[in-house]
Design a protein around this motif. Structure first.
Motif, PDB file in Angstrom:
ATOM      1  N   ILE A 159      44.639  36.891  25.406  1.00  0.00           N
ATOM      2  CA  ILE A 159      43.813  37.650  26.344  1.00  0.00           C
ATOM      3  C   ILE A 159      44.429  37.646  27.745  1.00  0.00           C
ATOM      4  O   ILE A 159      44.287  38.618  28.498  1.00  0.00           O
ATOM      5  CB  ILE A 159      42.367  37.087  26.350  1.00  0.00           C
ATOM      6  N   ALA A 160      45.175  36.576  28.081  1.00  0.00           N
ATOM      7  CA  ALA A 160      45.893  36.554  29.360  1.00  0.00           C
ATOM      8  C   ALA A 160      47.018  37.585  29.363  1.00  0.00           C
ATOM      9  O   ALA A 160      47.258  38.258  30.378  1.00  0.00           O
ATOM     10  CB  ALA A 160      46.454  35.159  29.621  1.00  0.00           C
ATOM     11  N   VAL A 161      47.712  37.729  28.240  1.00  0.00           N
ATOM     12  CA  VAL A 161      48.766  38.744  28.114  1.00  0.00           C
ATOM     13  C   VAL A 161      48.171  40.141  28.296  1.00  0.00           C
ATOM     14  O   VAL A 161      48.771  41.010  28.942  1.00  0.00           O
ATOM     15  CB  VAL A 161      49.476  38.628  26.744  1.00  0.00           C
ATOM     16  N   LEU A 162      46.971  40.355  27.746  1.00  0.00           N
ATOM     17  CA  LEU A 162      46.309  41.658  27.902  1.00  0.00           C
ATOM     18  C   LEU A 162      46.005  41.953  29.368  1.00  0.00           C
ATOM     19  O   LEU A 162      46.047  43.098  29.805  1.00  0.00           O
ATOM     20  CB  LEU A 162      45.016  41.696  27.079  1.00  0.00           C
ATOM     21  N   ARG A 211      39.721  42.982  43.218  1.00  0.00           N
ATOM     22  CA  ARG A 211      40.441  41.867  42.599  1.00  0.00           C
ATOM     23  C   ARG A 211      40.035  41.672  41.128  1.00  0.00           C
ATOM     24  O   ARG A 211      39.981  40.550  40.620  1.00  0.00           O
ATOM     25  CB  ARG A 211      40.222  40.575  43.389  1.00  0.00           C
ATOM     26  N   THR A 212      39.771  42.785  40.456  1.00  0.00           N
ATOM     27  CA  THR A 212      39.389  42.704  39.039  1.00  0.00           C
ATOM     28  C   THR A 212      40.464  42.013  38.217  1.00  0.00           C
ATOM     29  O   THR A 212      40.170  41.183  37.348  1.00  0.00           O
ATOM     30  CB  THR A 212      39.141  44.121  38.465  1.00  0.00           C
ATOM     31  N   ARG A 213      41.721  42.351  38.459  1.00  0.00           N
ATOM     32  CA  ARG A 213      42.815  41.763  37.682  1.00  0.00           C
ATOM     33  C   ARG A 213      42.862  40.254  37.845  1.00  0.00           C
ATOM     34  O   ARG A 213      43.029  39.512  36.865  1.00  0.00           O
ATOM     35  CB  ARG A 213      44.153  42.373  38.126  1.00  0.00           C
ATOM     36  N   GLU A 214      42.688  39.777  39.067  1.00  0.00           N
ATOM     37  CA  GLU A 214      42.712  38.336  39.312  1.00  0.00           C
ATOM     38  C   GLU A 214      41.530  37.641  38.639  1.00  0.00           C
ATOM     39  O   GLU A 214      41.672  36.548  38.076  1.00  0.00           O
ATOM     40  CB  GLU A 214      42.696  38.058  40.818  1.00  0.00           C
ATOM     41  N   ILE A 215      40.358  38.288  38.702  1.00  0.00           N
ATOM     42  CA  ILE A 215      39.160  37.711  38.075  1.00  0.00           C
ATOM     43  C   ILE A 215      39.368  37.561  36.575  1.00  0.00           C
ATOM     44  O   ILE A 215      39.102  36.509  35.982  1.00  0.00           O
ATOM     45  CB  ILE A 215      37.935  38.594  38.360  1.00  0.00           C
ATOM     46  N   LEU A 216      39.854  38.628  35.945  1.00  0.00           N
ATOM     47  CA  LEU A 216      40.051  38.606  34.498  1.00  0.00           C
ATOM     48  C   LEU A 216      41.165  37.644  34.094  1.00  0.00           C
ATOM     49  O   LEU A 216      41.107  37.031  33.021  1.00  0.00           O
ATOM     50  CB  LEU A 216      40.371  40.023  34.000  1.00  0.00           C
ATOM     51  N   LEU A 217      42.166  37.489  34.950  1.00  0.00           N
ATOM     52  CA  LEU A 217      43.246  36.558  34.630  1.00  0.00           C
ATOM     53  C   LEU A 217      42.746  35.120  34.634  1.00  0.00           C
ATOM     54  O   LEU A 217      43.049  34.340  33.718  1.00  0.00           O
ATOM     55  CB  LEU A 217      44.396  36.706  35.639  1.00  0.00           C
ATOM     56  N   GLY A 266      37.170  30.897  42.433  1.00  0.00           N
ATOM     57  CA  GLY A 266      36.809  31.107  43.828  1.00  0.00           C
ATOM     58  C   GLY A 266      37.998  31.403  44.715  1.00  0.00           C
ATOM     59  O   GLY A 266      37.940  32.285  45.572  1.00  0.00           O
ATOM     60  N   VAL A 267      39.093  30.690  44.488  1.00  0.00           N
ATOM     61  CA  VAL A 267      40.271  30.831  45.346  1.00  0.00           C
ATOM     62  C   VAL A 267      41.098  32.055  44.982  1.00  0.00           C
ATOM     63  O   VAL A 267      41.597  32.770  45.862  1.00  0.00           O
ATOM     64  CB  VAL A 267      41.139  29.559  45.268  1.00  0.00           C
ATOM     65  N   VAL A 268      41.254  32.323  43.700  1.00  0.00           N
ATOM     66  CA  VAL A 268      42.082  33.445  43.248  1.00  0.00           C
ATOM     67  C   VAL A 268      41.269  34.736  43.134  1.00  0.00           C
ATOM     68  O   VAL A 268      41.658  35.778  43.638  1.00  0.00           O
ATOM     69  CB  VAL A 268      42.757  33.117  41.898  1.00  0.00           C
ATOM     70  N   GLY A 269      40.111  34.649  42.446  1.00  0.00           N
ATOM     71  CA  GLY A 269      39.278  35.835  42.297  1.00  0.00           C
ATOM     72  C   GLY A 269      38.456  36.138  43.533  1.00  0.00           C
ATOM     73  O   GLY A 269      38.091  37.285  43.787  1.00  0.00           O
ATOM     74  N   ASP A 310      39.704  34.151  34.143  1.00  0.00           N
ATOM     75  CA  ASP A 310      38.839  34.004  32.973  1.00  0.00           C
ATOM     76  C   ASP A 310      39.662  33.803  31.704  1.00  0.00           C
ATOM     77  O   ASP A 310      39.287  33.008  30.835  1.00  0.00           O
ATOM     78  CB  ASP A 310      37.955  35.243  32.837  1.00  0.00           C
ATOM     79  N   SER A 311      40.781  34.510  31.599  1.00  0.00           N
ATOM     80  CA  SER A 311      41.653  34.357  30.430  1.00  0.00           C
ATOM     81  C   SER A 311      42.269  32.968  30.386  1.00  0.00           C
ATOM     82  O   SER A 311      42.367  32.350  29.312  1.00  0.00           O
ATOM     83  CB  SER A 311      42.755  35.420  30.467  1.00  0.00           C
ATOM     84  N   ILE A 312      42.675  32.478  31.537  1.00  0.00           N
ATOM     85  CA  ILE A 312      43.202  31.116  31.612  1.00  0.00           C
ATOM     86  C   ILE A 312      42.140  30.122  31.157  1.00  0.00           C
ATOM     87  O   ILE A 312      42.444  29.109  30.530  1.00  0.00           O
ATOM     88  CB  ILE A 312      43.672  30.800  33.052  1.00  0.00           C
ATOM     89  N   GLY A 313      40.880  30.457  31.443  1.00  0.00           N
ATOM     90  CA  GLY A 313      39.773  29.585  31.043  1.00  0.00           C
ATOM     91  C   GLY A 313      39.692  29.388  29.542  1.00  0.00           C
ATOM     92  O   GLY A 313      39.384  28.296  29.063  1.00  0.00           O
ATOM     93  N   ALA A 314      39.954  30.444  28.784  1.00  0.00           N
ATOM     94  CA  ALA A 314      39.920  30.322  27.329  1.00  0.00           C
ATOM     95  C   ALA A 314      41.013  29.368  26.854  1.00  0.00           C
ATOM     96  O   ALA A 314      40.773  28.475  26.027  1.00  0.00           O
ATOM     97  CB  ALA A 314      40.086  31.696  26.688  1.00  0.00           C
ATOM     98  N   ALA A 315      42.217  29.544  27.385  1.00  0.00           N
ATOM     99  CA  ALA A 315      43.330  28.682  26.992  1.00  0.00           C
ATOM    100  C   ALA A 315      43.099  27.244  27.449  1.00  0.00           C
ATOM    101  O   ALA A 315      43.354  26.287  26.704  1.00  0.00           O
ATOM    102  CB  ALA A 315      44.638  29.220  27.571  1.00  0.00           C
TER     103      ALA A 315
END
Length: 480
Positions: free
Chosen positions: A127-130, A320-326, A84-87, A328-333
Motif C-alpha cells: 500500500i506504501a508503493v501504491l 498534503r493528501t499524499r503525505e497523509i496516505l504515506l 502530525g509532523v509529516v501529514g 498511514d501506509s507505513i502504519g500498516a507495515a
C-alpha cells in the motif's frame, strides 16, 4: 519562547487554520482519551489468541497482555506523531479494530504469529508503493465529491453507533430484533446511567459552545464512573452480569507505573513464511482483504474527519493528501513489524477535531500521550467505555451535519450516497459502505448511458470491490 511558539505556529499552520495552541492541546487530549481503549482492547484480541501451533505472541504459551499493550501504545504513539509532523493533520493512528480480529481469528489460525504479522507487513509495503506511485492518491481524487460527503456522513452514523454499543446502551440479542436498548429493552444498569448522564451533559456543553466540552465530558464522566462503581460495585460485564462495565471497571488504580519493553516484539514477524505454509492463492487473498480494508477505511476516515475539520477543499481534496496516505501506509507495515496488527487512521480523531483541533500539533500531543501510556498503562485503564462513548455519539452528530450537502433529488448520486451511509453502521464496516456506494454509483451511471462520466480509476476500484465482496464464494470455489 516567543520565537519557538511562532515557529510551531508557522510549521503547523495553526493561526492560518483558525486554531490556537491551547485548542490543539485540548484536541490532542480528547482524541487520546477517546481512543486510549485500544491499549487495553488490542491486547485482549491479539495477546489472548493462539496461532496454528497453539502459541501466543512472544513464542510462549501464556498470553503476555502487558507486553502487547506496551507495543500497541508504542507503535500508535510513534505513528501518530509522524502523522502530525509529516501529514500535519489532527489524525491519530493505532491498531485497527476489525483488522486485528481478522488477523487473530482468520490468518493466525492457519499459520504462525510470525507469518501472520509478516503478511500484515507485506500489505503495508504494497500500500506504501501504491502511494509512492501516485495510484492511491489518484483513486482518492477520482471519487465524486458528493460520494465523499456520503462517506463522511456514514462514518458519523457509524461512530455514533460504536459509541452506543460500546456503552451497552445498544446491544445485540440472541433472539428477536438484532438490536435492543439497554438490557431487555430497559436502561437498568449503573454503567448505562453513567453513559446517559455523560452524553446529556456533553451535548449541553457542546450546544452552549463550552471550550473543552468533549474533553471535560470524558474526564467528568470518568470521575462519575469511579464514584458510581465505589457505591454500586457493578463489576465487569459478563453473561451472568449484563449490567456491568463493558471493558474497564473504573476504579482508582492501585498501581500507577509499569513498563514492558515493546521493542522485543519487533523480532516476531516473517514476511514470506506464510507462502510456504499455505497455498499462494490463500495467502494472496489474505493480503488482498487486508489491503482493501485498510485502503478504503483510511480513505473514508480522512475524508470524514478532514471535512469536519474544514480541511477538505472545494474539489473534495485535502492538503498534503499524499503525505497523509504515506504515513498511514507505513502504519500498516509498522503494525506488522511490531506484532500488534495493522495500524490505521482512527475515526476517533474526530473527537479532537470536535474539540477544535485543526493541525498536526494535536496529533503530536496524542502521540506523546500514547508513549507516556507505555509507562502508565494502569491509568489508561481507568477510563471506561461508558465515559468515552458520549464523545463518540456527539462527534457522530457533528459529522452527520454535512448530509445537507448531498443532492437528494438526483437519484444517480442519492442512491449510492444512501447505501454508503446506511451500510457502514449496519455492517459495522467503513469499507463495506464505500464498496456499496461505488458499485451502485458505477452501475446506475452505466445503465443510464453515462459511463463516460465515470473516472477510469473508479471502474478499476469498483471491480476490486466486486472481487472483495466475492472473496467468500471464490475461496469456496477453489477450496481455500
Amino acid at each position: 519562547m516567543s520565537d519557538t511558539r511562532n515557529a510551531i505556529d508557522r510549521f503547523f499552520q495553526i493561526s492560518q487554520r483558525g486554531s490556537t495552541v491551547s485548542r490543539e492541546v485540548r484536541g490532542g487530549l480528547a482524541t487520546f482519551f477517546t481512543m486510549a481503549y485500544i491499549v487495553v482492547l488490542n491486547p485482549i484480541i491479539i495477546a489472548n489468541g493462539t496461532d496454528v501451533q497453539n502459541q501466543v505472541i512472544g513464542d510462549g504459551t501464556k498470553p503476555n497482555v502487558a507486553l502487547v499493550a506496551a507495543g500497541t501504545a508504542f507503535v500508535a504513539g510513534v505513528l501518530t506523531i509522524l502523522m502530525g509532523v509529516v501529514g500535519r493533520v489532527p489524525f491519530a493512528m493505532a491498531a485497527g479494530l476489525g483488522l486485528n480480529a481478522f488477523v487473530t481469528f482468520n490468518i493466525a489460525k492457519v499459520m504462525t504469529w510470525e507469518e501472520a504479522m509478516g503478511l500484515v507487513f507485506l500489505e503495508g509495503v504494497i500500500i506504501a508503493v501504491l502511494v509512492l506511485t501516485g495510484l492511491r492518491t489518484a483513486v482518492f481524487h477520482a471519487i465524486p465529491a458528493q460520494l465523499k460527503t456520503a462517506i463522511s456522513v456514514g462514518i458519523g452514523l457509524f461512530i455514533a453507533l460504536i459509541g452506543f454499543v460500546d456503552a451497552g446502551f445498544v446491544r445485540r440479542v440472541p433472539a428477536g430484533p438484532p438490536l435492543e436498548m439497554g438490557i431487555g429493552g430497559n436502561l437498568t444498569s449503573w454503567p448505562i446511567f453513567v453513559f446517559v448522564v455523560g452524553l446529556l451533559v456533553t451535548a449541553v456543553m457542546v450546544a452552549r459552545k463550552v471550550k473543552g466540552a468533549i474533553l471535560i465530558g470524558i474526564v467528568g464522566t470518568t470521575v462519575l464512573a469511579i464514584v458510581v462503581e465505589l457505591i454500586a460495585k457493578s463489576g465487569q460485564a459478563s453473561d451472568k452480569n449484563p449490567g456491568g462495565w463493558q471493558l474497564n471497571v473504573p476504579t482508582v488504580p492501585d498501581q500507577i507505573f509499569g513498563f514492558h519493553n515493546p521493542l522485543t516484539l519487533f523480532t516476531e514477524f516473517d514476511p514470506f513464511g506464510a507462502f510456504s505454509r499455505i497455498s499462494v492463492l490463500l495467502a494472496v487473498l489474505f493480503v488482498f482483504t487486508l489491503l482493501i480494508t485498510d485502503f478504503f477505511d483510511t480513505m473514508g476516515t480522512i475524508v470524514g474527519v478532514g471535512r469536519q475539520a474544514g480541511l477538505v477543499q472545494e474539489d473534495g481534496t485535502l492538503p498534503r493528501t499524499r503525505e497523509i496516505l504515506l504515513v498511514d501506509s507505513i502504519g500498516a507495515a509498522a503494525g506488522g513489524a511490531g506484532s500488534v496488527s495493522s495500524n490505521t487512521t482512527y475515526i476517533e480523531s474526530a473527537a479532537g477535531v470536535g474539540e477544535g483541533a485543526r493541525t498536526g500539533l494535536a496529533s503530536v500531543v496524542t502521540g506523546l500521550l500514547f508513549l507516556v501510556a507505555i509507562f502508565f498503562a494502569p491509568l489508561v485503564k481507568v477510563v471506561p467505555y461508558e465515559a468515552a462513548a458520549p464523545a463518540l455519539v456527539v462527534v457522530g452528530f457533528l459529522m452527520m451535519t454535512s448530509i445537507r450537502d448531498i443532492d437528494w433529488d438526483d437519484f444517480e448520486i442519492a442512491i449510492p450516497a444512501f447505501l454508503t451511509v446506511v451500510i457502514m453502521p449496519f455492517t459495522y464496516s467503513i469499507s463495506n459502505g464505500i464498496g456499496a456506494g461505488f458499485i451502485s454509483y458505477v452501475l446506475i451511471k452505466a445503465v443510464r448511458g453515462k459511463a463516460r462520466e465515470i473516472h477510469p480509476l473508479l471502474w478499476g476500484v469498483t471491480a476490486l470491490f466486486v472481487l472483495y465482496f466475492a472473496i467468500g464464494p471464490v475461496r469456496a470455489l477453489f477450496g481455500v
